[in-house]
Design an enzyme around this catalytic site. Structure first.
Site, PDB file in Angstrom:
ATOM      1  CB  CYS A  85      14.187 -45.894  39.127  1.00 42.45           C
ATOM      2  SG  CYS A  85      14.239 -44.151  39.143  1.00 42.45           S
ATOM      3  CB  CYS A 124       7.968 -35.761  32.736  1.00 41.56           C
ATOM      4  SG  CYS A 124       9.085 -34.473  32.105  1.00 41.56           S
ATOM      5  CB  SER A 125       7.272 -41.108  34.730  1.00 39.76           C
ATOM      6  OG  SER A 125       8.435 -40.706  35.283  1.00 39.76           O
ATOM      7  CG  HIS A 132       8.714 -43.725  38.290  1.00 38.70           C
ATOM      8  ND1 HIS A 132       9.150 -45.005  38.793  1.00 38.70           N
ATOM      9  CD2 HIS A 132       9.822 -43.096  37.842  1.00 38.70           C
ATOM     10  CE1 HIS A 132      10.465 -45.123  38.541  1.00 38.70           C
ATOM     11  NE2 HIS A 132      11.010 -43.876  38.422  1.00 38.70           N
TER      12      HIS A 132
END
Lengths: 144, 381
Positions: free
Chosen positions: B80, B198-199, B325
């Site tokens: 990430c 949660c993304s 994301h």
């Protein structure tokens, strides 16, 4: 007809190459490592001490009883792990923490700090039909 | 060593783009950043591309679509943090005197590859016993609740704030605010975390053009240049003993390196984009960064300190929870937002008087290691 498999004679594979010592067919020993120079302990085991960089790191057996550090109930996972299931980190007396599925305890009875026992046992069958040998956590003493 | 400036920014809308390829998305962001920088594409000397799952030479495929083929390009993978690391590599090339004008971009088409929870690498020990990314954060959330008295409702407030900010950002995946009740009623993913903690799985791309002080002086620009005051990167240490799961030494160490580079401290930060891949993650990040005292963020969030207009706005863009994301794009998009804020171009989500902004990414997980990669970029107007 001769049966040929990729697994050779065993048909049992460890959940990860670093976690056991000894014969998988017998009673394999769950292991970590300990630095002979500074005493640091690691799980999974390491070839070099991450604290003092000594290469004198020995494989040491891990105990089977510890306490629950934290846990979750997993509701969404990959296809090989049917949901829901409980995962927990257990702190062992050797000063290492490891992650394992927790079984045999109703979710509403799981508590941080509860005593847990590690049991070496088959976890599942892999795509090649081999038994995947790992470990699960169970309540220890007076528990479920 | 030359100072490094961000002179161009570009970003696609984040979300689900089933009819577009990653090259298409990456090219859009790159073209926009070049246009915004008012630079002749032939002046760009090198490029760095952050992505995780887009296959071999993904960055070169974008160059071929944007008239930039031929220049040195490095593809960067650090989970990430990939996009943020691409920016750091670009800055290092400028500081070293090797290049004056460098492109850094990040991109990901994730909906074409994944549904639901991401997991660590397949051969990782913890993945082999069933660990997912939501599960590790769920277990850390439970420790934060245990050690600091953080409540489930306070965690939900992170998602409420970030989705509200996202509704003010036209490039966000989520355009509608949610209530605490809606977060708590969304389906469980890994207890205590629910879907809205949660993304999402996202597609998107973002790009920046960086340049040296020497090159900056040669041009009159309509956009205010923003100085990249620090670009710090650390990887996770091997854990021994029984470390806290409710605090992030890796984030703290990376932040300390960044504050030292920038010559300033956390009290001088006016806004921060932090890696809120899960609601609890924002808590761990801002406490690790020293932006809020350890254990106190949930109470201060509840009092509005992290809102746009609060003492220290966190994730005004909507963050990963609200904006989306797309892994490789995330670290670049954070810098795009900080630059927009420091230029005073953030519209309804503008942080008044912002002069210094921070972007934090943290990526990856491996058994027995505190985390894989962590980046902190600091920008100053």
């Amino acid at each position: 007809m001769v049966e040929v498999t990729e697994t050779g004679r065993s048909g049992v594979v460890p959940v990860h190459p670093d976690v056991f010592a000894g014969e998988l067919e017998g009673e394999p020993q769950l292991v970590g490592s300990r630095c002979r120079q500074c005493g640091a302990r690691f799980f999974p085991r390491r070839g070099v001490c991450a604290r003092c960089l000594s290469a004198e790191v020995e494989v040491v057996p891990l105990g089977r009883v510890g306490t629950l550090h934290t846990y979750t109930v997993v509701y969404q996972s990959t296809p090989e792990f049917p949901t829901p299931y409980i995962l927990a980190y257990v702190d062992l007396p050797e000063g290492v923490r490891l992650l394992a599925p927790l079984a045999g305890v109703p979710v509403d009875q799981v508590r941080i700090g509860m005593p847990l026992r590690l049991q070496v046992e088959p976890l599942r069958t892999d795509a090649a039909g081999r038994t995947v040998l790992g470990y699960r956590l169970y309540a220890h003493g007076g528990g479920a | 060593m030359s100072d490094v400036y961000v002179v161009g920014i570009g970003m696609t809308k984040f979300g689900k783009h089933p009819d577009r390829t990653v090259v298409d998305l990456g090219s859009e962001a790159v073209r926009e950043a070049i246009r915004d920088a008012e630079v002749d594409p032939r002046r760009i000397e090198a490029a760095y591309c952050g992505h995780v799952f887009q296959g071999m030479v993904a960055g070169q495929r974008v160059l071929a679509q944007t008239g930039l083929a031929g220049i040195p390009l490095t593809n960067v993978e650090d989970a990430c943090s990939s996009g943020a690391v691409a920016i750091r590599e670009a800055a290092l090339a400028i500081r070293a005197g090797e290049h004056d004008v460098v492109l850094a971009f990040g991109m990901e088409h994730l909906t074409g590859r994944f549904r639901g929870a991401l997991t660590p690498a397949e051969d990782d020990l913890e993945a082999a016993v069933g660990l997912t990314m939501p599960a590790i954060y769920a277990m850390r959330a439970r420790r934060h609740m245990e050690e600091f008295g953080t409540t489930r409702r306070q965690l939900a407030l992170v998602s409420v704030k970030n989705k509200r900010n996202a509704s003010l950002n036209p490039l966000s995946q989520f355009q509608t605010p949610v209530s605490v009740e809606e977060v708590l009623a969304s389906r469980p993913i890994a207890e205590p975390l629910c879907l809205y903690d949660c993304s999402p799985v996202s597609d998107g791309a973002a790009a920046v053009v960086l340049c040296s002080a020497r090159w900056l002086r040669q041009l009159t620009r309509s956009q205010r240049p923003i100085r990249l005051a620090a670009a710090a990167l650390r990887s996770g240490e091997v854990e021994s003993g029984l470390p806290s799961m409710a605090f992030e030494p890796l984030t703290r160490r990376t932040a300390e390196a960044a504050y030292e580079q920038a010559g300033l401290g956390p009290e001088e930060i006016d806004l921060a984009e932090v890696h809120d891949c899960f609601s609890i993650a924002e808590v761990l990040r801002v406490e690790g960064l020293g932006l809020f005292p350890v254990g106190e963020y949930p109470d201060r969030l509840e009092r509005g300190e992290a809102d746009i207009g609060g003492r220290l706005p966190i994730n005004p863009s909507g963050g990963l929870l609200g904006k989306g994301h797309p892994l490789g794009a995330t670290g670049v998009a954070q810098v795009v937002e900080v630059v927009r804020q420091l230029r005073g171009q953030a519209g309804p989500r503008q942080v008044a008087g912002a002069r210094v902004g921070l972007a934090h990414c943290r990526g990856g997980k491996a058994a027995g290691v505190e985390g894989a990669a962590c980046t902190v970029n600091i920008l100053a107007a």
